[in-house]
Design a protein around this motif. Structure first.
Motif, short mmCIF file in Angstrom:
data_model
loop_
_atom_site.label_atom_id
_atom_site.label_comp_id
_atom_site.label_asym_id
_atom_site.label_seq_id
_atom_site.Cartn_x
_atom_site.Cartn_y
_atom_site.Cartn_z
N VAL A 155 25.26 -25.40 -27.22
CA VAL A 155 25.27 -26.78 -26.72
C VAL A 155 24.47 -27.64 -27.70
CG1 VAL A 155 24.62 -28.32 -24.81
CG2 VAL A 155 25.45 -26.00 -24.32
N ASN A 156 25.09 -28.69 -28.22
CA ASN A 156 24.36 -29.53 -29.20
C ASN A 156 24.23 -30.98 -28.73
OD1 ASN A 156 26.92 -30.48 -29.58
ND2 ASN A 156 27.18 -29.67 -31.65
N ARG A 157 24.64 -31.24 -27.48
CA ARG A 157 24.49 -32.60 -26.94
C ARG A 157 24.23 -32.50 -25.45
NH1 ARG A 157 28.24 -36.59 -25.19
NH2 ARG A 157 27.61 -38.70 -25.78
N ALA A 158 23.11 -33.08 -25.03
CA ALA A 158 22.76 -33.06 -23.60
C ALA A 158 23.13 -34.40 -22.99
CB ALA A 158 21.26 -32.83 -23.45
N SER A 159 23.76 -34.35 -21.83
CA SER A 159 24.10 -35.60 -21.14
C SER A 159 23.22 -35.65 -19.89
CB SER A 159 25.58 -35.59 -20.77
OG SER A 159 25.87 -36.72 -20.00
N VAL A 174 32.59 -29.71 -33.05
CA VAL A 174 31.55 -30.55 -33.64
C VAL A 174 30.61 -31.03 -32.53
CG1 VAL A 174 32.81 -31.42 -35.63
CG2 VAL A 174 33.09 -32.58 -33.46
N GLU A 175 31.11 -30.96 -31.30
CA GLU A 175 30.29 -31.45 -30.19
C GLU A 175 30.48 -30.53 -28.98
OE1 GLU A 175 30.24 -35.91 -29.00
OE2 GLU A 175 31.27 -34.87 -27.38
N VAL A 176 29.37 -30.00 -28.47
CA VAL A 176 29.40 -29.23 -27.21
C VAL A 176 28.41 -29.92 -26.27
CG1 VAL A 176 29.08 -26.99 -26.09
CG2 VAL A 176 29.93 -27.10 -28.45
N THR A 177 28.96 -30.63 -25.29
CA THR A 177 28.11 -31.42 -24.40
C THR A 177 27.94 -30.70 -23.08
OG1 THR A 177 29.03 -33.44 -25.36
CG2 THR A 177 27.88 -33.69 -23.27
N MET A 178 26.73 -30.82 -22.53
CA MET A 178 26.52 -30.26 -21.19
C MET A 178 25.77 -31.29 -20.36
SD MET A 178 24.78 -26.66 -20.26
CE MET A 178 24.13 -26.32 -18.64
N GLU A 179 26.30 -31.57 -19.17
CA GLU A 179 25.59 -32.50 -18.27
C GLU A 179 24.40 -31.77 -17.66
OE1 GLU A 179 28.48 -33.93 -15.44
OE2 GLU A 179 29.51 -35.14 -16.96
N LEU A 180 23.27 -32.45 -17.67
CA LEU A 180 22.05 -31.85 -17.12
C LEU A 180 21.45 -32.80 -16.10
CD1 LEU A 180 20.33 -30.97 -20.52
CD2 LEU A 180 21.56 -29.37 -19.09
N ASN A 181 20.99 -32.26 -15.00
CA ASN A 181 20.23 -33.11 -14.08
C ASN A 181 18.75 -32.92 -14.40
OD1 ASN A 181 22.28 -34.41 -12.87
ND2 ASN A 181 22.17 -33.32 -10.92
N ASP A 201 13.29 -31.19 -29.85
CA ASP A 201 14.13 -31.64 -30.95
C ASP A 201 15.61 -31.30 -30.71
OD1 ASP A 201 14.47 -32.92 -33.30
OD2 ASP A 201 14.08 -31.17 -34.57
N PHE A 202 16.06 -31.59 -29.48
CA PHE A 202 17.46 -31.29 -29.12
C PHE A 202 18.37 -32.11 -30.03
CE2 PHE A 202 21.09 -30.42 -26.44
CZ PHE A 202 20.81 -29.12 -26.06
N PRO A 203 19.45 -31.53 -30.58
CA PRO A 203 20.23 -32.22 -31.62
C PRO A 203 20.73 -33.62 -31.25
CG PRO A 203 21.00 -29.96 -31.37
CD PRO A 203 19.96 -30.17 -30.32
N ALA A 204 21.25 -33.80 -30.04
CA ALA A 204 21.74 -35.13 -29.65
C ALA A 204 21.71 -35.23 -28.13
CB ALA A 204 23.17 -35.33 -30.14
N PHE A 205 21.60 -36.44 -27.66
CA PHE A 205 21.69 -36.59 -26.20
C PHE A 205 22.21 -37.97 -25.83
CE2 PHE A 205 18.15 -39.34 -24.81
CZ PHE A 205 17.37 -39.41 -25.97
N THR A 206 22.66 -38.05 -24.60
CA THR A 206 23.06 -39.32 -24.03
C THR A 206 22.44 -39.37 -22.64
OG1 THR A 206 24.92 -40.67 -23.29
CG2 THR A 206 25.24 -38.31 -23.17
N ASP A 218 12.48 -23.97 -21.76
CA ASP A 218 13.22 -22.71 -21.90
C ASP A 218 14.72 -22.92 -21.68
OD1 ASP A 218 10.95 -21.39 -22.43
OD2 ASP A 218 10.74 -20.43 -20.46
N TYR A 219 15.03 -23.76 -20.68
CA TYR A 219 16.45 -24.00 -20.38
C TYR A 219 17.13 -24.69 -21.57
CZ TYR A 219 20.58 -24.56 -17.47
OH TYR A 219 21.85 -24.46 -16.96
N LEU A 220 16.44 -25.68 -22.14
CA LEU A 220 17.02 -26.39 -23.29
C LEU A 220 17.24 -25.44 -24.46
CD1 LEU A 220 15.10 -29.81 -23.35
CD2 LEU A 220 17.42 -29.36 -22.53
#
Ligand code: SF4
Length: 380
Positions: A111-115, A87-94, A149-154, A101-103
């Motif tokens: 990946v549906n959640r960017a950290s 339900v959640e695939v998070t990837m840490e991004l700097n 419009d990335f699905p979710a982020f923190t 393009d990367y997103l």
């Protein structure tokens, strides 16, 4: 239900406060990736693959240093070995790695959640932290998350920095709120001994703010986020209702997880047996040795240890822990002394204990580490 954590141990440069396991030399990226795939495939057809994987977390280090081919190989391996239904695939991004393009590429990979490792929008604080990104890059990265419009982020924020005034922190929070984040992790700066910051503090070149200043920073974070509808649900985590992190919550509630990569931890509970193990924080061994040779000793956890851990982790969460759950899952009951201590702390408004649910108040959460140690020391 279980989670998977993957540690990507590469960073562009060393942040002054960081004591995670990472390298700034990039030459070992390909051999690391080969070893990582070997480690994932080593799980094929083992009992660990019987549970459905409901969350995947790519952390580090800096996972956003990996390209499409490298990320694809990781997700393909996971897919071939485990039953994935996340339900959640998070990837840490700097922020300095983020482009439209990367997103879009990571989103296509699932990946549906960017950290986003923002930490601050103030150039002087970013410089003090020795972060690789600038204020502009942080703003641009958050802007792209919205535009694409990335699905979710923190986003991560760090408060309690030397020289950081409440006005500077307020500006950071307001800047972040302008992007309407569903989730924020806010940490107070911790001085770890083997870091650049730790050495500078030892040499007297930097004086960290005192506890009162840090507490005032926390209050500011708590109030400003709360008035924006982003509520504290764990010591360092804040979310809009329903947007709490799935993967991290599984650590706090003792769900099973497997960690891959150097320094990654795993926890597995199957019936009456529970165990924890950790990969050595050593990339050379990780690359050169067989998957079962770079694991530190497996620690078997008895019910009492598990119950104490559950109390420790559960009391970090605003919702607290249920006496019923402690009894059913670990056959644990509070001792007389613990119950007396709970009464006393309830009078001091550090916690509440109602209908069998023990939880710390906002004031108690600020002192959670100390309170938990105190509570556990009163056990039989
Ligand atoms: S980017 Fe993250 S993992 Fe890397 S050094 Fe900075 S804080 Fe540590």
């Amino acid at each position: 239900m279980a989670g998977i954590y993957i540690h990507i141990p590469f960073c562009k440069q060393a942040c002054s406060y960081c004591d995670f396991y990472f390298l700034t030399r990039q030459q070992l990226r390909e051999p690391f990736l080969e070893a990582l795939l070997k480690e994932i495939y080593a799980y094929k057809e083992t009992p660990y693959t019987s549970e459905i994987i409901t969350s995947v977390y790519l952390g580090g280090g800096t996972p956003s240093l990996l390209n499409e081919k490298q990320l694809t190989s990781i997700f393909t391996a996971l897919d071939e070995v485990f039953k994935l239904d996340p339900v959640e695939v998070t990837m840490e991004l700097n922020p300095d790695d983020v482009t439209a393009d990367y997103l879009n590429m990571i989103r296509k990979l699932g990946v549906n959640r960017a950290s986003m490792g923002v930490q601050s929008f103030q150039e002087e604080i970013l410089t003090f932290m020795h972060r690789a990104h600038s204020r502009e890059e942080a703003l641009n990265a958050l802007d792209l998350l919205k535009k694409e419009d990335f699905p979710a982020f923190t986003a991560d924020l760090i408060y309690g920095n030397p020289g950081q005034t409440p006005a500077m922190l307020k500006a950071d929070i307001e800047q972040l709120l302008a992007f309407n984040p569903p989730h924020i992790s806010a940490y107070s700066l911790t001085v770890e001994p083997k870091t650049r910051l730790g050495r500078q503090v030892d040499l007297g070149r930097i004086t960290p703010p005192d506890d009162e200043e840090v507490a005032a920073h926390f209050d500011l974070v708590h109030t400003l986020l709360g008035s924006a509808g982003i509520f504290q649900y764990e010591v360092s985590n804040f979310a809009k209702p329903g947007k709490e992190a799935v993967h991290n919550s599984s650590y706090w509630t003792h769900e099973n997880y497997l960690g891959f990569g150097p320094s990654a931890h795993s926890f597995w509970r199957d019936g009456h047996e529970a165990k924890r193990w950790k990969n050595k924080p050593d990339i050379k061994q990780y690359i050169e040795k067989k998957p079962d040779e770079f694991t530190d000793e497996i620690e078997l956890l008895d019910k009492r240890t598990l119950a104490e851990e559950r109390i420790m982790l559960g009391l970090r969460m605003v919702k607290g822990i249920s006496e019923d759950n402690l009894q059913k899952s670990y056959q644990f009951k509070f001792s007389e002394k613990q119950l007396e201590w709970i009464d006393l702390q309830e009078e001091k408004e550090m916690l509440t204990f109602k209908n069998g649910n023990l939880k710390l108040t906002t004031a108690g959460l600020k002192l959670s580490d100390m309170l938990v140690v105190d509570l556990l020391s009163k056990g039989d």
